[in-house]
Design a protein around this motif. Structure first.
Motif, mmCIF file in Angstrom:
data_model
loop_
_atom_site.group_PDB
_atom_site.id
_atom_site.type_symbol
_atom_site.label_atom_id
_atom_site.label_comp_id
_atom_site.label_asym_id
_atom_site.label_seq_id
_atom_site.Cartn_x
_atom_site.Cartn_y
_atom_site.Cartn_z
ATOM 1 N N GLY A 57 1.587 10.382 -3.927
ATOM 2 C CA GLY A 57 1.154 10.669 -2.388
ATOM 3 C C GLY A 57 2.077 11.064 -1.492
ATOM 4 N N ALA A 58 1.739 12.169 -0.633
ATOM 5 C CA ALA A 58 2.431 12.894 0.362
ATOM 6 C C ALA A 58 2.689 11.914 1.698
ATOM 7 C CB ALA A 58 1.980 14.214 0.448
ATOM 8 N N VAL A 59 3.310 10.802 1.666
ATOM 9 C CA VAL A 59 3.482 9.845 2.590
ATOM 10 C C VAL A 59 4.807 9.529 2.935
ATOM 11 C CG1 VAL A 59 1.267 8.913 2.323
ATOM 12 C CG2 VAL A 59 3.074 8.022 0.819
ATOM 13 N N GLY A 60 5.690 10.650 2.905
ATOM 14 C CA GLY A 60 6.900 10.605 3.516
ATOM 15 C C GLY A 60 8.291 9.978 2.568
ATOM 16 N N PHE A 61 7.744 9.731 1.318
ATOM 17 C CA PHE A 61 8.837 9.063 0.343
ATOM 18 C C PHE A 61 8.606 9.674 -0.989
ATOM 19 C CE2 PHE A 61 8.222 5.274 2.931
ATOM 20 C CZ PHE A 61 9.475 5.013 3.341
ATOM 21 N N LEU B 168 0.763 -1.087 0.027
ATOM 22 C CA LEU B 168 0.041 0.199 -0.081
ATOM 23 C C LEU B 168 0.868 1.355 -0.075
ATOM 24 C CD1 LEU B 168 -2.729 1.401 0.428
ATOM 25 C CD2 LEU B 168 -2.318 1.125 2.853
ATOM 26 N N TRP B 169 1.933 1.135 0.872
ATOM 27 C CA TRP B 169 2.633 2.426 1.303
ATOM 28 C C TRP B 169 3.570 2.662 -0.267
ATOM 29 C CZ3 TRP B 169 4.646 3.176 6.526
ATOM 30 C CH2 TRP B 169 5.222 4.652 6.764
ATOM 31 N N HIS B 170 3.856 1.627 -1.017
ATOM 32 C CA HIS B 170 4.693 2.108 -2.243
ATOM 33 C C HIS B 170 3.841 2.485 -3.255
ATOM 34 C CE1 HIS B 170 7.058 0.377 -5.700
ATOM 35 N NE2 HIS B 170 7.968 1.016 -4.934
ATOM 36 N N ARG B 171 2.564 1.798 -3.473
ATOM 37 C CA ARG B 171 1.548 2.086 -4.355
ATOM 38 C C ARG B 171 1.350 3.765 -4.234
ATOM 39 N NH1 ARG B 171 -1.476 -0.587 -7.612
ATOM 40 N NH2 ARG B 171 -3.243 0.550 -6.900
ATOM 41 N N VAL B 172 1.046 4.086 -3.069
ATOM 42 C CA VAL B 172 0.615 5.661 -2.672
ATOM 43 C C VAL B 172 1.892 6.567 -3.166
ATOM 44 C CG1 VAL B 172 0.030 7.452 -1.033
ATOM 45 C CG2 VAL B 172 -1.005 4.986 -1.095
ATOM 46 N N SER B 173 3.076 6.030 -2.536
ATOM 47 C CA SER B 173 4.171 6.848 -2.945
ATOM 48 C C SER B 173 4.774 6.961 -4.492
ATOM 49 C CB SER B 173 5.535 6.409 -2.390
ATOM 50 O OG SER B 173 5.491 6.154 -0.765
ATOM 51 N N ALA B 174 4.357 5.967 -5.209
ATOM 52 C CA ALA B 174 4.871 5.756 -6.659
ATOM 53 C C ALA B 174 3.794 6.637 -7.327
ATOM 54 C CB ALA B 174 4.609 4.517 -6.997
ATOM 55 N N ALA B 175 2.280 6.903 -6.626
ATOM 56 C CA ALA B 175 1.507 7.708 -7.358
ATOM 57 C C ALA B 175 1.513 9.364 -7.216
ATOM 58 C CB ALA B 175 0.081 7.278 -7.034
ATOM 59 N N VAL C 141 1.481 18.254 6.639
ATOM 60 C CA VAL C 141 1.430 17.827 5.491
ATOM 61 C C VAL C 141 2.381 18.462 4.336
ATOM 62 C CG1 VAL C 141 -1.200 17.530 5.826
ATOM 63 C CG2 VAL C 141 -0.279 19.774 5.143
ATOM 64 N N ARG C 142 2.347 18.027 3.044
ATOM 65 C CA ARG C 142 3.260 18.644 2.090
ATOM 66 C C ARG C 142 2.348 19.702 1.573
ATOM 67 N NH1 ARG C 142 5.010 14.527 -2.273
ATOM 68 N NH2 ARG C 142 5.826 13.380 -0.653
ATOM 69 N N ASP C 143 3.394 20.984 1.478
ATOM 70 C CA ASP C 143 2.468 21.918 0.793
ATOM 71 C C ASP C 143 2.336 21.700 -0.666
ATOM 72 O OD1 ASP C 143 1.539 24.776 0.414
ATOM 73 O OD2 ASP C 143 3.404 25.404 0.228
ATOM 74 N N GLY C 144 1.336 22.408 -1.159
ATOM 75 C CA GLY C 144 1.300 22.367 -2.766
ATOM 76 C C GLY C 144 0.104 21.056 -3.074
ATOM 77 N N GLN C 145 -0.533 20.503 -2.431
ATOM 78 C CA GLN C 145 -1.224 19.492 -2.540
ATOM 79 C C GLN C 145 -2.459 19.571 -2.024
ATOM 80 O OE1 GLN C 145 1.156 15.721 -1.651
ATOM 81 N NE2 GLN C 145 1.221 15.543 -3.819
ATOM 82 N N GLY C 146 -2.926 20.663 -1.536
ATOM 83 C CA GLY C 146 -4.272 20.876 -1.003
ATOM 84 C C GLY C 146 -4.712 20.013 -0.052
ATOM 85 N N SER D 30 0.686 9.113 9.590
ATOM 86 C CA SER D 30 0.401 8.776 8.252
ATOM 87 C C SER D 30 -1.078 8.420 8.128
ATOM 88 C CB SER D 30 1.160 7.451 7.885
ATOM 89 O OG SER D 30 0.722 6.495 8.855
ATOM 90 N N LEU D 31 -1.493 8.757 7.230
ATOM 91 C CA LEU D 31 -2.902 8.463 6.401
ATOM 92 C C LEU D 31 -2.639 8.012 4.884
ATOM 93 C CD1 LEU D 31 -6.069 8.484 6.465
ATOM 94 C CD2 LEU D 31 -6.213 10.781 6.081
ATOM 95 N N MET D 32 -3.011 7.216 4.502
ATOM 96 C CA MET D 32 -3.044 6.657 3.099
ATOM 97 C C MET D 32 -3.979 6.032 2.509
ATOM 98 S SD MET D 32 0.170 4.261 3.570
ATOM 99 C CE MET D 32 1.063 5.118 4.884
ATOM 100 N N VAL D 33 -4.403 6.084 1.211
ATOM 101 C CA VAL D 33 -5.453 5.597 0.599
ATOM 102 C C VAL D 33 -4.960 5.117 -0.523
ATOM 103 C CG1 VAL D 33 -7.701 5.394 -0.380
ATOM 104 C CG2 VAL D 33 -7.283 6.743 1.714
ATOM 105 N N ASP D 34 -5.244 3.666 -1.081
ATOM 106 C CA ASP D 34 -4.747 3.246 -2.316
ATOM 107 C C ASP D 34 -4.990 4.019 -3.452
ATOM 108 O OD1 ASP D 34 -5.400 1.360 -4.833
ATOM 109 O OD2 ASP D 34 -3.694 0.453 -3.524
ATOM 110 N N PRO D 35 -4.460 4.426 -4.574
ATOM 111 C CA PRO D 35 -4.906 5.050 -5.528
ATOM 112 C C PRO D 35 -6.040 4.818 -6.345
ATOM 113 C CG PRO D 35 -2.596 4.771 -5.723
ATOM 114 C CD PRO D 35 -3.035 4.072 -4.527
ATOM 115 N N ASP D 36 -6.504 3.437 -6.213
ATOM 116 C CA ASP D 36 -7.489 3.006 -6.830
ATOM 117 C C ASP D 36 -8.888 3.455 -6.115
ATOM 118 O OD1 ASP D 36 -6.111 1.982 -9.270
ATOM 119 O OD2 ASP D 36 -6.155 0.311 -8.526
ATOM 120 N N GLU D 37 -8.531 3.569 -4.929
ATOM 121 C CA GLU D 37 -9.635 3.905 -3.882
ATOM 122 C C GLU D 37 -9.856 5.202 -3.665
ATOM 123 O OE1 GLU D 37 -12.937 2.516 -1.502
ATOM 124 O OE2 GLU D 37 -11.689 1.250 -2.837
ATOM 125 N N GLN D 38 -9.203 6.118 -3.853
ATOM 126 C CA GLN D 38 -9.142 7.537 -3.468
ATOM 127 C C GLN D 38 -10.346 8.124 -4.195
ATOM 128 O OE1 GLN D 38 -5.611 9.515 -4.285
ATOM 129 N NE2 GLN D 38 -4.538 7.971 -2.859
#
Length: 203
Positions: free
Chosen positions: A53-57, A44-51, A150-155, A114-122
């Motif tokens: 997502g602002a999840v630390g990577f 999950l974390w890798h998929r969110v990062s690759a898309a 949170v990371r600036d620039g992503q709303g 951390s809060l993360m949601v799979d790209p297909d579920e967002q």
């Protein structure tokens, strides 16, 4: 590189509702913080990062780099140092939120790390449900203040304001998700007494 197949957290159980199911993770909870859960979190974390997502990577993070961090997270959940809520669809992990309660003189506080949601579920309300669940657990734990960054620039600030969070500070240029792309880290805080009863209604 081929994306790993989703990792199952176990067979469907009688009574599982269709769609997204939220479950506590850890001791005495419906989901164990075990090796299968750890592999699911890495995916999950890798998929969110690759898309993006602002999840630390950064986007280019490898599974091995994610796995190195997840190992400590899974252990902290198992030992009760972290509180986690997982979102699953047919026992497949599609979302996760993690809260670290304070100790000692900050035992009335907590940090949503951390809060993360799979790209297909967002876009389907899973993030809102996870936040509602973790805020409810923070109240149950007796916490009074919860913060996150949170990371600036992503709303993302507008998403968290829905739950009553307000900005209290920034670290300019602190985050670098890609070379030449420096972003502010924005800090938000929630007084649980001020949190709205039904953030989902504000979508």
């Amino acid at each position: 590189m081929t994306e790993p197949a989703p990792v199952s957290l176990g067979a469907p159980q009688d009574g599982d509702a269709p769609g997204v199911v939220l479950s506590r993770v850890g001791p005495g909870s419906p989901l164990a913080s075990d090796s299968a859960f750890g592999v699911a979190v890495v995916t999950l974390w890798h998929r969110v990062s690759a898309a993006g997502g602002a999840v630390g990577f950064p986007v280019q993070v490898t599974r091995a780099e994610v796995a190195a961090r997840v190992a400590g997270v899974v252990d902290d959940i198992r030992m009760g140092r972290l509180i986690a809520v997982a979102a699953t669809v047919k026992r497949r992990l599609v979302g996760l939120v993690v809260l670290r309660p304070g100790t000692g003189i900050v035992a009335h506080t907590g940090w949503i790390r951390s809060l993360m949601v799979d790209p297909d579920e967002q876009g389907r309300g899973t993030g809102v449900r996870l936040m509602e669940a973790v805020i409810a657990l923070a109240r149950e734990r007796g916490l009074e203040l919860v913060d996150l960054s949170v990371r600036d620039g992503q709303g993302l600030e507008s998403f968290y304001r829905r739950f009553g969070f307000t900005e209290w500070g920034r670290r300019p240029g602190w985050l670098r998700p890609a070379p030449g792309d420096d972003r502010d880290e924005i800090f938000l805080i929630l007084r649980l007494a001020d949190a709205p009863e039904s953030p989902a209604a504000q979508r």
